[in-house]
Design a protein around this motif. Structure first.
Motif, PDB file in Angstrom:
ATOM      1  N   HIS A   1       0.839  -1.200   0.000  1.00 33.66           N
ATOM      2  CA  HIS A   1       0.000   0.000   0.000  1.00 33.66           C
ATOM      3  C   HIS A   1       0.873   1.248   0.000  1.00 33.66           C
ATOM      4  O   HIS A   1       2.054   1.195   0.322  1.00 33.66           O
ATOM      5  CB  HIS A   1      -0.940  -0.005   1.214  1.00 33.66           C
ATOM      6  CG  HIS A   1      -2.010  -1.055   1.111  1.00 33.66           C
ATOM      7  ND1 HIS A   1      -2.959  -1.262   2.080  1.00 33.66           N
ATOM      8  CD2 HIS A   1      -2.268  -1.966   0.135  1.00 33.66           C
ATOM      9  CE1 HIS A   1      -3.757  -2.254   1.709  1.00 33.66           C
ATOM     10  NE2 HIS A   1      -3.353  -2.700   0.550  1.00 33.66           N
TER      11      HIS A   1
ATOM     12  N   TYR B   1     -13.218  -0.486  -2.352  1.00 35.98           N
ATOM     13  CA  TYR B   1     -12.773  -0.764  -0.986  1.00 35.98           C
ATOM     14  C   TYR B   1     -13.916  -1.299  -0.128  1.00 35.98           C
ATOM     15  O   TYR B   1     -15.086  -0.982  -0.359  1.00 35.98           O
ATOM     16  CB  TYR B   1     -12.251   0.517  -0.316  1.00 35.98           C
ATOM     17  CG  TYR B   1     -11.029   1.134  -0.959  1.00 35.98           C
ATOM     18  CD1 TYR B   1     -10.099   0.368  -1.662  1.00 35.98           C
ATOM     19  CD2 TYR B   1     -10.794   2.501  -0.841  1.00 35.98           C
ATOM     20  CE1 TYR B   1      -8.976   0.943  -2.231  1.00 35.98           C
ATOM     21  CE2 TYR B   1      -9.666   3.097  -1.410  1.00 35.98           C
ATOM     22  CZ  TYR B   1      -8.764   2.311  -2.103  1.00 35.98           C
ATOM     23  OH  TYR B   1      -7.657   2.886  -2.660  1.00 35.98           O
TER      24      TYR B   1
ATOM     25  N   SER C   1      -8.430  -0.370   5.849  1.00 37.29           N
ATOM     26  CA  SER C   1      -7.045  -0.326   5.350  1.00 37.29           C
ATOM     27  C   SER C   1      -6.334  -1.670   5.409  1.00 37.29           C
ATOM     28  O   SER C   1      -5.208  -1.785   4.957  1.00 37.29           O
ATOM     29  CB  SER C   1      -6.241   0.668   6.179  1.00 37.29           C
ATOM     30  OG  SER C   1      -6.049   0.122   7.488  1.00 37.29           O
TER      31      SER C   1
ATOM     32  N   TRP D   1      -3.579   7.519   2.261  1.00 42.64           N
ATOM     33  CA  TRP D   1      -3.474   6.088   2.015  1.00 42.64           C
ATOM     34  C   TRP D   1      -4.075   5.700   0.666  1.00 42.64           C
ATOM     35  O   TRP D   1      -5.086   6.250   0.234  1.00 42.64           O
ATOM     36  CB  TRP D   1      -4.220   5.358   3.135  1.00 42.64           C
ATOM     37  CG  TRP D   1      -4.381   3.875   2.946  1.00 42.64           C
ATOM     38  CD1 TRP D   1      -3.509   2.913   3.330  1.00 42.64           C
ATOM     39  CD2 TRP D   1      -5.496   3.200   2.348  1.00 42.64           C
ATOM     40  NE1 TRP D   1      -4.000   1.672   3.016  1.00 42.64           N
ATOM     41  CE2 TRP D   1      -5.218   1.819   2.403  1.00 42.64           C
ATOM     42  CE3 TRP D   1      -6.692   3.616   1.764  1.00 42.64           C
ATOM     43  CZ2 TRP D   1      -6.091   0.853   1.903  1.00 42.64           C
ATOM     44  CZ3 TRP D   1      -7.568   2.655   1.256  1.00 42.64           C
ATOM     45  CH2 TRP D   1      -7.263   1.298   1.335  1.00 42.64           C
TER      46      TRP D   1
ATOM     47  N   ASP E   1      -4.506   1.785  -1.557  1.00 44.73           N
ATOM     48  CA  ASP E   1      -4.093   0.379  -1.646  1.00 44.73           C
ATOM     49  C   ASP E   1      -3.413   0.097  -2.982  1.00 44.73           C
ATOM     50  O   ASP E   1      -2.993  -1.028  -3.219  1.00 44.73           O
ATOM     51  CB  ASP E   1      -5.286  -0.566  -1.431  1.00 44.73           C
ATOM     52  CG  ASP E   1      -6.180  -0.684  -2.650  1.00 44.73           C
ATOM     53  OD1 ASP E   1      -6.111   0.188  -3.535  1.00 44.73           O
ATOM     54  OD2 ASP E   1      -6.958  -1.649  -2.725  1.00 44.73           O
TER      55      ASP E   1
END
Lengths: 361, 361
Positions: free
Chosen positions: B116, B155, B197, B270, B272
């Motif tokens: 990530h 997500y 996450s 963040w 991924d």
């Protein structure tokens, strides 16, 4: 038959097919049509049906020695002529001619490209036999004109004279450069213009006289080496004089000047395979159901049609949403380009050389 | 600090980036963002700022041993955990946990993906430190929820409970699957939903109790090996029991069932990096003037914009007339696909396996 010789010109670099064709393995060494034989191998196979094997010569660059040995294992090494540098057609034809003349003063020589396609082999062989016969009987330079079937702008044309001197055989009136499309249409309709196939026939006597008359300096250089041809000294002699030769084509320097130039017209399914579009057009029998042509490796296509995909051996292309493109590669270069823009490939080669470096050529 | 451990999960195969990412060199080992460090290396660098090097473990497949040794030369070999086969997250987390627990009964364990992207490292480190602290003080399982900035459908989401139990820290109300776009918009507007996450914190005690409660059989298998962990017998023991483990994710089998699951919410830049589009979106600083992103090799583009071009090292792409495509390759596969169709890449992988063969994967 023993007087009949053939010189296959195989020194080109095929930059219009870059990077699939590279300077280390140019077009003539590749199997463009999926036949299992390279264009050079197919040319050699055809030539050997008309000319004794020991009379077939290949003119090429030294760096292709191994490729030729590998592709044509039955060709004697002494029949490979190595040009030390690239100097267009006049020097390499002069070299081959003086070498052959030193073997046989009565030689009749057929000069042919190595990378063209012939579909009708019977008609082709008939034309070759008539060509040899005509230059045996007539002190002349004979070209081969292909009956055009479309207003092609990528080829040079030969205009025939008014009187047929023999069946399908004429004096040449003019050679013309690649025409624009309007002019090409006029050429096509006139019936007087034929595509220049870059095949030639002549006796050693006739072409040596033409060299002496129109390229006197070149003729002197090569005729001076008479004692060296077909001896261990030959290559050293050629290496020495070749550097001093200027880049000249046989067309401009001799055929367009000489008075004894003839053309035999023919229609033997000829293509110079000069572009991906010509490969594409000639690959109907191996297109997938969406019109994609795949060379080299294999492809899985999705929503993709009318592409030419030319890969390194063993590679797989997965292609989605692509149409009318050329997708081609070498060890270190991938080229993706619209088919209709393929005439820019030579520019891409130059750009690459300038912007990125020669290692990609 | 000596009680804090980290387990980096690095066993994935990255099929959404095939063929640039392959099973022999998957996503986490590649430098997707042109930083000179692979995603795994960047993860390791970040982790080592918070956790003692000797407490950092990497869980992976045995075939990546050499890649990991090469990319992380300072990591002790004994800190690499080899899964004998692919069994999703529950078995590999259980393995790491029982191994670490055998070293330190008081261990606090942070589990993190290896592939990530984190843009705001300061905020990230603060979150990690708070995570360790919370699970040291509370007998719970802690997840990390990322504040969403768009209605992302790729997500999973975590819904927070109503009461903040500590700053930015909540009990988890629900975990949800990837939503459709309408639901994702509702999630975003509600302010109650955070991106999952896939980072977790827990004490060895809390997670082993959860395993014993919700995955009793798996817990028994791994706890039976207590005498083997951190001895020469460890790998043999793992090889023996791993085959009998079923494919299970920690999310489904434990986090969605346990009653003591919390979430710390954060916003540390963040991603991924789950798709070429996310790589494309995060590469603004290295797009050329036409919006093309080039990874691996180099590219010369003409009339081409907004492409992702991911090449083998040293390769050159010459691209004309192409827009909004992904052009990517491995040693033996070339993929060309519209960016908007990239979710079909996994299907292409399957098709390849069936139609062409596993040697292309």
């Amino acid at each position: 038959m023993k007087d009949n010789f053939c010189v296959i010109l195989a020194g080109g670099v095929g930059s219009r097919f870059w990077p699939y064709s590279t300077t280390s393995e140019p077009k003539q060494f590749l199997d463009f049509l999926g036949t299992g034989r390279s264009l050079l191998q197919m040319t050699y196979d055809r030539v050997c049906k008309v000319v004794d094997k020991e009379n077939v010569y290949i003119s090429t660059n030294r760096k292709y020695k191994d490729l030729i040995r590998e592709q044509l294992p039955s060709l004697p090494e002494s029949n490979i002529l190595f040009e030390p540098s690239v100097r267009n057609t006049a020097p390499c034809i002069a070299y081959a001619m003086y070498k052959i003349k030193a073997i046989n003063e009565n030689a009749k020589i057929w000069v042919t490209p190595s990378d063209h396609l012939i579909l009708k082999e019977g008609e082709y062989i008939d034309t070759v036999n008539r060509g040899f016969q005509f230059v045996a009987e007539n002190d002349c330079l004979l070209t081969v004109g292909i009956k055009p079937n479309r207003p092609e702008t990528a080829y040079g044309y030969i205009q025939i004279g008014e009187n047929e001197v023999d069946q399908n055989l004429f004096k040449v009136k003019t050679f013309t450069e690649k025409p624009n499309v309007d002019l090409a249409k006029i050429f096509l309709e006139s019936g007087e213009f034929y595509w220049n196939s870059s095949m030639f026939f002549w006796s050693a006597k006739a072409i040596s006289e033409a060299f002496e008359l129109y390229m006197t300096e070149l003729a002197r250089k090569f005729s001076d080496g008479k004692a060296f041809y077909n001896t261990p000294e030959e290559q050293g002699f050629i290496d020495k004089i070749y550097q001093s030769c200027t880049n000249n084509s046989i067309d401009y320097q001799i055929l367009e000047k000489a008075q004894n130039v003839y053309v035999i017209t023919a229609d033997f399914g000829w293509s110079d395979l000069g572009s991906w579009s010509s490969v594409f057009a000639l690959s109907n029998n191996r297109k997938d159901k969406n019109g994609n042509v795949v060379l080299g490796g294999r492809a899985m296509t999705y929503e993709s049609h009318d592409n030419v995909i030319a890969l390194q051996n063993g590679r797989l292309a997965v292609v989605q949403g692509v149409e009318n493109m050329v997708i081609t590669e070498s060890d270190n270069v991938l080229l993706i380009c619209k088919r209709e823009e393929e005439n820019r490939i030579r520019q891409f080669v130059n750009d690459t050389k300038v912007q990125v470096g020669k290692e990609y050529l």
